[in-house]
Motif scaffolding. Structure first.
Motif: not given
Length: 345
Positions: A74-77, A81-84, A131-138, A228-234
């Motif tokens: 989900s490209k916008w979210l 995520g990182p910005g939040l 936690v929303y930044g982590v949740m949204i990114g994951g 790598g966890g919630y930021h695996t794809e980043y």
């Protein structure tokens, strides 16, 4: 509104924001140096004297790396995520009193962006949003490992926020206020709250490790299970924002612990130093003492990371729900009984 007031606050916000980013940047260097010290090796030593320019090299590398966005995400979210995560990490510094009011040219300047009477609730609100930044990114990554990591982070934060909140209730019974400025002023000199609330401080500190996803509570970033966890794809600077947010959270958590339990900018003999240095330099000396306490906590965060192994997930939840919460409730009851006894007799 007085324009000088706006300029004063803007300058203070800019200074605090800059210091937060600088400390986050050099915390990566400190982490590697502390790890090297504990493991009897050198650590970074190529980029500049003693490797002091290593964070700059890492920052340039982050900016120059190719940025990859998964096709099914989900490209916008995925971008939000990182910005939040960075936003919630930075705004927690607004209510922290960095020093007593200093006088420059006859004008009194408080070294705090804003002193609200519910400062502790503000801190908890900001922590809860983090936690929303982590949740949204994951979730936005559309990767099962990232999603599992985000779920872990959410359950971990909820579990330990309860114990952290209960530990603060006992402190509020002692101080009678939720203003961080008033709590700091009550600890004038050496009357630090850790002397009256040692168990509350211990619970709060353990919960701070969990809230910042630091070892041994780094289950959301567990590379042995979740890549790598919630930021695996980043990649690129989006990954950098997540890493920066973790170190800024560590900095803010250290500042909050130093404020609530270790007197903030207070230190023994501060009245003598106030007479010796005057109303301009004495507050800055207190601020330097405050930052020394913060750096001591940051060092402790790093020391624990390279000393204690990661918990299993069931151990993590067991400690939060079956150990820390009952201890925090017992601490509230004991504190209330002692206060009632002292008021009566």
């Amino acid at each position: 509104m007085d324009i000088s007031f706006v300029i004063e606050k803007f300058i203070l916000v800019a200074i605090i924001f800059g210091i937060s980013l600088l400390i986050a940047m050099y915390s990566t260097y400190a982490e590697r140096k502390v790890a090297a010290f504990l493991q009897d090796r050198l650590g970074p030593d190529r980029a500049g004297p003693f490797g002091i320019l290593q964070p700059l090299a890492d920052g340039v590398k982050m900016f120059m790396k190719e940025e990859i966005v998964p096709a099914n995400s989900s490209k916008w979210l995925f971008m939000v995520g990182p910005g939040l995560a960075m936003l919630t990490a930075c705004i927690g510094t607004a209510v922290i009193p960095w020093g007593s009011a200093m006088t420059i040219g006859g004008k009194v300047i408080p070294l705090q962006v804003t002193d609200i009477n519910v400062g502790i609730l503000y801190i908890f609100g900001v922590v809860s949003l983090g936690v929303y930044g982590v949740m949204i990114g994951g979730w936005a990554s559309n990767n099962k490992y990232s999603l599992l990591s985000a779920i872990r982070a959410a359950s971990q934060n909820i579990s330990y926020e309860i114990a952290m909140g209960l530990s603060i209730i006992a402190l509020l019974l002692v101080t009678g206020t939720m203003s961080l400025k008033e709590i700091t002023e009550q600890q004038h000199g050496w009357h630090w709250n850790v002397l009256y609330q040692p168990l509350g401080f211990l619970i709060f500190m353990v919960c701070s490790f969990a809230e910042t996803n630091r070892a041994p509570f780094d289950l959301p970033e567990c590379e042995t299970e979740l890549i790598g966890g919630y930021h695996t794809e980043y990649s690129s600077m989006k990954l950098g924002f997540y890493l920066f947010a973790e170190y800024i959270n560590m900095f803010v958590s250290s500042a909050v612990m130093a404020t609530l339990y270790f007197g903030g900018y207070n230190y023994p003999g501060m009245d003598f130093m106030a007479q010796l240095l005057g109303p301009t330099w004495a507050p800055l000396f207190g601020t330097a003492v405050f930052f020394a306490k913060i750096f001591a906590f940051i060092f402790f965060f790093m020391w624990v990371r390279w000393t204690i192994p990661r918990f299993r997930y069931d151990q993590l939840m067991h400690l939060g729900w079956k150990v820390l919460i009952p201890l925090a409730i017992a601490n509230i009851i004991i504190t209330g009984i002692v206060i009632a006894f002292l008021e009566k007799f």
